[in-house]
Scaffold this active site. Structure first.
Site, PDB file in Angstrom:
ATOM      1  N   TYR A 131     -33.576   1.304 -40.026  1.00 49.85           N
ATOM      2  CA  TYR A 131     -33.832   1.613 -41.432  1.00 49.85           C
ATOM      3  C   TYR A 131     -35.221   2.176 -41.676  1.00 49.85           C
ATOM      4  CZ  TYR A 131     -30.351   0.429 -44.937  1.00 49.85           C
ATOM      5  OH  TYR A 131     -29.293   0.456 -45.783  1.00 49.85           O
ATOM      6  N   LYS A 198     -28.355  -8.597 -31.410  1.00 49.43           N
ATOM      7  CA  LYS A 198     -27.475  -8.019 -30.389  1.00 49.43           C
ATOM      8  C   LYS A 198     -28.339  -7.841 -29.139  1.00 49.43           C
ATOM      9  CE  LYS A 198     -23.477  -6.008 -29.349  1.00 49.43           C
ATOM     10  NZ  LYS A 198     -22.169  -6.688 -29.349  1.00 49.43           N
ATOM     11  N   ASP A 231     -21.818  -9.405 -33.917  1.00 45.74           N
ATOM     12  CA  ASP A 231     -20.366  -9.199 -34.035  1.00 45.74           C
ATOM     13  C   ASP A 231     -19.640 -10.543 -34.137  1.00 45.74           C
ATOM     14  OD1 ASP A 231     -21.377  -9.465 -31.497  1.00 45.74           O
ATOM     15  OD2 ASP A 231     -20.031  -8.048 -30.527  1.00 45.74           O
ATOM     16  N   ASP A 255     -28.395  -5.437 -43.825  1.00 46.69           N
ATOM     17  CA  ASP A 255     -27.784  -4.577 -44.843  1.00 46.69           C
ATOM     18  C   ASP A 255     -26.262  -4.732 -44.826  1.00 46.69           C
ATOM     19  OD1 ASP A 255     -27.761  -2.251 -46.684  1.00 46.69           O
ATOM     20  OD2 ASP A 255     -26.765  -1.270 -45.002  1.00 46.69           O
TER      21      ASP A 255
END
Ligand code: NAD
Length: 365
Positions: A131, A198, A231, A255
């Site tokens: 971002y 992640k 995930d 987000d």
């Protein structure tokens, strides 16, 4: 009446935004004022109107006002796709270093949801990650220079028809957002913080975030610490969201997971938010400007009103904040003066307009 109606008004920068922003903001201000708390609003247009009149969607006067008042209530602002203009929302967060985005997601009684027990808080890092807006457009000399660098340094080929976005994640940025999450947990009597990442794939960015999260967690033995791969977290959120408490995430996951969590608790119409830093705090809904509904007076003002309640709490007006949250909960639970998105299943009532719902909330204070 507020207990402190005689005290000085709170200076607050008011940015109605564009799209549905002006109508939900116009509906919110009277609710906040009906608590008896006094505000010295400094009205600042930004977004489409400022663009048309001043040639920029974020004139310097807006930042100057926020630097002066240190507190803002903001409606959403459209980010036109592909115009070259940086998002006003991202610019505000970067310029004022509003590094923590706080989004409480709690099911209010009466809201239509399959998940009645959700009560979690998203703490999203607001200044780094994909971002940060460091991008290289396909076919440009800078993209070509980056390809050469990657070939020389990483011995990897990026195909010539690629655009590239960079993902910077710093130790400082990671540490301060995780510390914010733990401090938030302590202050609000929360039991656990989960760092979402992640790191198995992005070892040097999410891995760094996780390393810092583990180090900070050791300073808070009173709060449980969990690690969740993003995930797997998404699956957990739709299967057992009640098991989630405070979630701290890098910018992009924050987000995306914010909208998922908003969906769990009744939709974007009821999901408030705050962007907080050392210099200022800016309160705004999770949702965007929903331009197709501009001027319809049909959209739910709750997310903006609850953002106002978060602002009241930040200003030390705790009792007024609790009253606003209580009034919102009562109006939604009663289900007679609510917009279409939160109308109870099977209800034959006419959906309320934005204005009518806000008036009902003010009357329920
Ligand atoms: P959006 O959040 O504006 O709207 C998506 C859908 O959510 C709407 O079509 C509507 O069905 C629902 N919704 C949104 N607000 C609602 C409300 N108050 N009551 C009831 N339903 C509501 O998302 P989008 O269409 O992807 O984005 C529109 C614009 O807003 C884009 O330009 C985007 O960049 C911008 N945006 C701004 C902010 C911000 O100002 N902080 C945040 C997100 C998106």
């Amino acid at each position: 009446m507020s207990a402190d109606a005689s005290s000085a008004p709170h200076p607050v920068t008011l940015i109605p935004g564009d799209g549905i922003g002006p109508e939900i903001t116009a509906a919110t201000v009277p609710v906040l004022e009906a608590t008896g708390v006094r505000f010295a609003w400094d009205l600042q247009s930004a977004g489409e109107e400022a663009m048309a009149k001043e040639g920029t969607p974020l004139p310097p006067r807006v930042l100057a006002s926020l630097r002066r008042t240190r507190v803002g209530l903001k409606g959403p602002i459209t980010t036109p796709v592909g115009t070259g203009f940086r998002s006003v929302n991202v610019s505000l967060r970067k310029e004022l270093d509003l590094y923590a985005c706080v989004r409480p997601c709690r099911v209010l009684p009466g809201v239509r949801t399959r998940f009645p027990d959700v009560d979690l808080v998203i703490i999203r890092e607001n200044t780094e990650d994909l971002y940060a807006g460091i991008e290289f457009a396909v076919g440009t000399p800078s993209a070509e220079a980056l390809r050469r660098l990657v070939r020389d340094e990483a011995h990897r080929d990026i195909s010539a028809d690629s655009g590239v976005s960079l993902k910077p994640v710093s130790r400082t940025g990671s540490r301060r957002i995780v510390r914010y999450a733990f401090e938030y947990a302590r202050l609000h009597g929360r039991k656990k913080v989960a760092a979402v990442h992640k790191a198995n794939i992005m070892k040097y960015t999410d891995g760094l975030f996780l390393e810092e999260a583990r180090a900070v967690a050791r300073e808070y033995p009173d709060i449980a610490f969990e690690e969740r791969i993003v995930d797997a977290l998404c699956m957990l959120l739709v299967q057992h969201p009640e098991s989630c408490d405070v979630l701290v995430l890098p910018n992009l996951y924050g987000d995306i997971v914010s909208d998922l969590a908003a969906g769990l608790v009744g939709g974007l119409g009821v999901a408030p938010g705050a962007n907080v830093g050392e210099q200022a705090a800016l309160f705004e809904p999770t949702h965007g400007s929903a331009p197709a509904f501009r001027g319809s007076n049909k959209m739910n003002p709750t997310a903006q009103i609850l953002s106002g309640a978060l602002m009241l709490r930040h200003l030390g007006e705790t009792e007024a904040a609790t009253r606003v949250e209580g009034a919102v909960a009562r109006v939604i639970a009663e289900g007679r003066h609510v917009t279409a998105d939160v109308l109870p299943d099977g209800s034959t009532a006419r959906p309320a307009t934005t204005t009518e719902m806000a008036e009902a909330i003010a009357a329920a204070l």
